[in-house]
Write a protein that holds these residues in place. Structure first.
Motif, PDB file in Angstrom:
ATOM      1  N   MET A   1      40.546 110.598  -1.873  1.00 46.00           N
ATOM      2  CA  MET A   1      40.342 109.197  -1.933  1.00 46.00           C
ATOM      3  C   MET A   1      40.701 108.396  -0.651  1.00 46.00           C
ATOM      4  O   MET A   1      41.771 108.467  -0.465  1.00 46.00           O
ATOM      5  CB  MET A   1      40.223 108.604  -3.074  1.00 46.00           C
ATOM      6  N   GLN A   2      39.895 107.459  -0.467  1.00 44.65           N
ATOM      7  CA  GLN A   2      40.399 106.395   0.546  1.00 44.65           C
ATOM      8  C   GLN A   2      41.334 105.308  -0.151  1.00 44.65           C
ATOM      9  O   GLN A   2      42.130 104.854   0.692  1.00 44.65           O
ATOM     10  CB  GLN A   2      39.272 105.856   1.211  1.00 44.65           C
ATOM     11  N   PHE A   3      41.487 105.263  -1.217  1.00 43.61           N
ATOM     12  CA  PHE A   3      42.150 104.301  -1.789  1.00 43.61           C
ATOM     13  C   PHE A   3      43.696 104.349  -1.534  1.00 43.61           C
ATOM     14  O   PHE A   3      44.428 103.198  -1.442  1.00 43.61           O
ATOM     15  CB  PHE A   3      41.985 103.792  -3.410  1.00 43.61           C
ATOM     16  N   LYS A   4      44.270 105.474  -1.330  1.00 45.58           N
ATOM     17  CA  LYS A   4      45.625 105.698  -1.453  1.00 45.58           C
ATOM     18  C   LYS A   4      46.059 105.015  -0.061  1.00 45.58           C
ATOM     19  O   LYS A   4      47.207 104.596   0.279  1.00 45.58           O
ATOM     20  CB  LYS A   4      46.098 106.972  -1.266  1.00 45.58           C
ATOM     21  N   ASP A   5      44.903 104.909   1.015  1.00 48.06           N
ATOM     22  CA  ASP A   5      45.365 104.371   2.274  1.00 48.06           C
ATOM     23  C   ASP A   5      45.028 102.975   2.533  1.00 48.06           C
ATOM     24  O   ASP A   5      45.441 102.161   3.579  1.00 48.06           O
ATOM     25  CB  ASP A   5      44.375 105.213   3.547  1.00 48.06           C
ATOM     26  N   ALA A   6      44.672 102.181   1.468  1.00 48.11           N
ATOM     27  CA  ALA A   6      44.375 101.084   1.431  1.00 48.11           C
ATOM     28  C   ALA A   6      45.361  99.935   1.924  1.00 48.11           C
ATOM     29  O   ALA A   6      44.936  98.959   2.758  1.00 48.11           O
ATOM     30  CB  ALA A   6      43.612 100.289   0.075  1.00 48.11           C
ATOM     31  N   PRO A   7      46.504  99.909   1.458  1.00 44.16           N
ATOM     32  CA  PRO A   7      47.417  99.035   1.907  1.00 44.16           C
ATOM     33  C   PRO A   7      47.585  99.110   3.522  1.00 44.16           C
ATOM     34  O   PRO A   7      48.074  98.150   4.194  1.00 44.16           O
ATOM     35  CB  PRO A   7      48.752  99.434   1.168  1.00 44.16           C
ATOM     36  N   GLN A   8      47.430 100.255   4.203  1.00 44.64           N
ATOM     37  CA  GLN A   8      47.554 100.356   5.710  1.00 44.64           C
ATOM     38  C   GLN A   8      46.380 100.027   6.324  1.00 44.64           C
ATOM     39  O   GLN A   8      46.594 100.304   7.734  1.00 44.64           O
ATOM     40  CB  GLN A   8      48.288 101.786   5.950  1.00 44.64           C
ATOM     41  N   MET A   9      45.461  99.836   5.787  1.00 41.93           N
ATOM     42  CA  MET A   9      43.848  99.599   6.467  1.00 41.93           C
ATOM     43  C   MET A   9      43.739  98.362   7.345  1.00 41.93           C
ATOM     44  O   MET A   9      44.639  97.311   6.706  1.00 41.93           O
ATOM     45  CB  MET A   9      43.048  99.529   5.374  1.00 41.93           C
ATOM     46  N   ARG A  10      43.144  98.497   8.297  1.00 47.28           N
ATOM     47  CA  ARG A  10      43.006  97.067   8.917  1.00 47.28           C
ATOM     48  C   ARG A  10      41.985  96.328   8.073  1.00 47.28           C
ATOM     49  O   ARG A  10      41.492  96.830   7.259  1.00 47.28           O
ATOM     50  CB  ARG A  10      41.921  97.482  10.107  1.00 47.28           C
ATOM     51  N   LYS A  11      42.234  95.013   8.418  1.00 48.34           N
ATOM     52  CA  LYS A  11      41.529  94.211   7.346  1.00 48.34           C
ATOM     53  C   LYS A  11      39.855  94.255   7.354  1.00 48.34           C
ATOM     54  O   LYS A  11      39.321  94.209   6.350  1.00 48.34           O
ATOM     55  CB  LYS A  11      41.705  92.498   8.153  1.00 48.34           C
ATOM     56  N   ALA A  12      39.400  94.629   8.384  1.00 56.17           N
ATOM     57  CA  ALA A  12      38.057  94.842   8.349  1.00 56.17           C
ATOM     58  C   ALA A  12      37.637  96.239   7.774  1.00 56.17           C
ATOM     59  O   ALA A  12      36.644  96.264   6.879  1.00 56.17           O
ATOM     60  CB  ALA A  12      37.497  95.172  10.079  1.00 56.17           C
ATOM     61  N   THR A  13      38.367  97.157   7.696  1.00 59.94           N
ATOM     62  CA  THR A  13      38.041  98.355   7.131  1.00 59.94           C
ATOM     63  C   THR A  13      38.302  98.060   5.564  1.00 59.94           C
ATOM     64  O   THR A  13      37.238  98.457   4.805  1.00 59.94           O
ATOM     65  CB  THR A  13      39.082  99.426   7.525  1.00 59.94           C
ATOM     66  N   LEU A  14      39.103  97.396   5.187  1.00 57.12           N
ATOM     67  CA  LEU A  14      39.354  97.193   3.912  1.00 57.12           C
ATOM     68  C   LEU A  14      38.326  96.337   3.281  1.00 57.12           C
ATOM     69  O   LEU A  14      37.737  96.413   1.864  1.00 57.12           O
ATOM     70  CB  LEU A  14      40.774  96.309   3.594  1.00 57.12           C
ATOM     71  N   ARG A  15      37.913  95.172   4.106  1.00 58.05           N
ATOM     72  CA  ARG A  15      36.775  94.269   3.631  1.00 58.05           C
ATOM     73  C   ARG A  15      35.416  95.187   3.304  1.00 58.05           C
ATOM     74  O   ARG A  15      34.938  95.075   2.156  1.00 58.05           O
ATOM     75  CB  ARG A  15      36.556  93.282   4.757  1.00 58.05           C
ATOM     76  N   ARG A  16      35.172  96.160   4.342  1.00 53.78           N
ATOM     77  CA  ARG A  16      34.063  97.091   3.869  1.00 53.78           C
ATOM     78  C   ARG A  16      34.335  97.853   2.692  1.00 53.78           C
ATOM     79  O   ARG A  16      33.229  98.036   2.005  1.00 53.78           O
ATOM     80  CB  ARG A  16      33.814  97.940   5.264  1.00 53.78           C
ATOM     81  N   LEU A  17      35.439  98.265   2.364  1.00 48.60           N
ATOM     82  CA  LEU A  17      35.535  99.195   1.242  1.00 48.60           C
ATOM     83  C   LEU A  17      35.448  98.158   0.042  1.00 48.60           C
ATOM     84  O   LEU A  17      35.042  98.701  -1.017  1.00 48.60           O
ATOM     85  CB  LEU A  17      36.971  99.598   1.197  1.00 48.60           C
ATOM     86  N   LEU A  18      36.019  97.090   0.162  1.00 53.78           N
ATOM     87  CA  LEU A  18      35.840  96.176  -1.099  1.00 53.78           C
ATOM     88  C   LEU A  18      34.466  95.614  -1.251  1.00 53.78           C
ATOM     89  O   LEU A  18      34.144  95.185  -2.248  1.00 53.78           O
ATOM     90  CB  LEU A  18      36.649  94.900  -0.798  1.00 53.78           C
ATOM     91  N   MET A  19      33.515  95.559  -0.143  1.00 57.63           N
ATOM     92  CA  MET A  19      32.411  95.081  -0.256  1.00 57.63           C
ATOM     93  C   MET A  19      31.194  96.206  -0.683  1.00 57.63           C
ATOM     94  O   MET A  19      29.885  95.922  -0.816  1.00 57.63           O
ATOM     95  CB  MET A  19      31.855  94.301   0.979  1.00 57.63           C
ATOM     96  N   ARG A  20      31.578  97.395  -0.708  1.00 58.04           N
ATOM     97  CA  ARG A  20      30.765  98.553  -1.151  1.00 58.04           C
ATOM     98  C   ARG A  20      30.026  98.239  -2.574  1.00 58.04           C
ATOM     99  O   ARG A  20      30.831  97.915  -3.411  1.00 58.04           O
ATOM    100  CB  ARG A  20      31.384  99.955  -0.973  1.00 58.04           C
TER     101      ARG A  20
END
Length: 97
Positions: A1-20
């Motif tokens: 899962m991608q969630f384990k990498d969330a704290p290190q994600m770029r802001k834009a990548t994290l935003r896309r994840l949150l907006m799915r």
């Protein structure tokens, strides 16, 4: 899962994840997986905090006119198209940025 990498994600990548569209379900599955395996909910809590923070930010609206729109109208890709697009966005009183 991608969630384990969330704290290190770029802001834009994290935003896309949150907006799915599926994010709430994925987040709940992540929570259950964590509880069933190691019991640590630090990533879950981080994502909950980021989702709440995102809710407080203004919505980012897509541009009213894109290069794809101009190409669909018959313009050829290239510098003239880019210049026209930049001029159209600069003169629009309802810019999104």
């Amino acid at each position: 899962m991608q969630f384990k990498d969330a704290p290190q994600m770029r802001k834009a990548t994290l935003r896309r994840l949150l907006m799915r569209e599926t994010f709430p379900l994925e987040l709940e599955l992540h929570r259950l997986d964590c509880l069933g395996s190691h019991g640590q909910l630090d990533i879950y809590e981080f994502l909950i905090g980021q989702a709440r923070e995102l809710e407080r930010k203004p919505e980012i609206r897509p541009p009213l006119l894109t290069g794809k729109d101009l190409i669909a109208l018959g313009m050829k890709p290239g510098p003239p198209l880019g210049k026209l697009l930049a001029e159209a966005r600069a003169s629009c009183s309802c810019r999104t940025n």
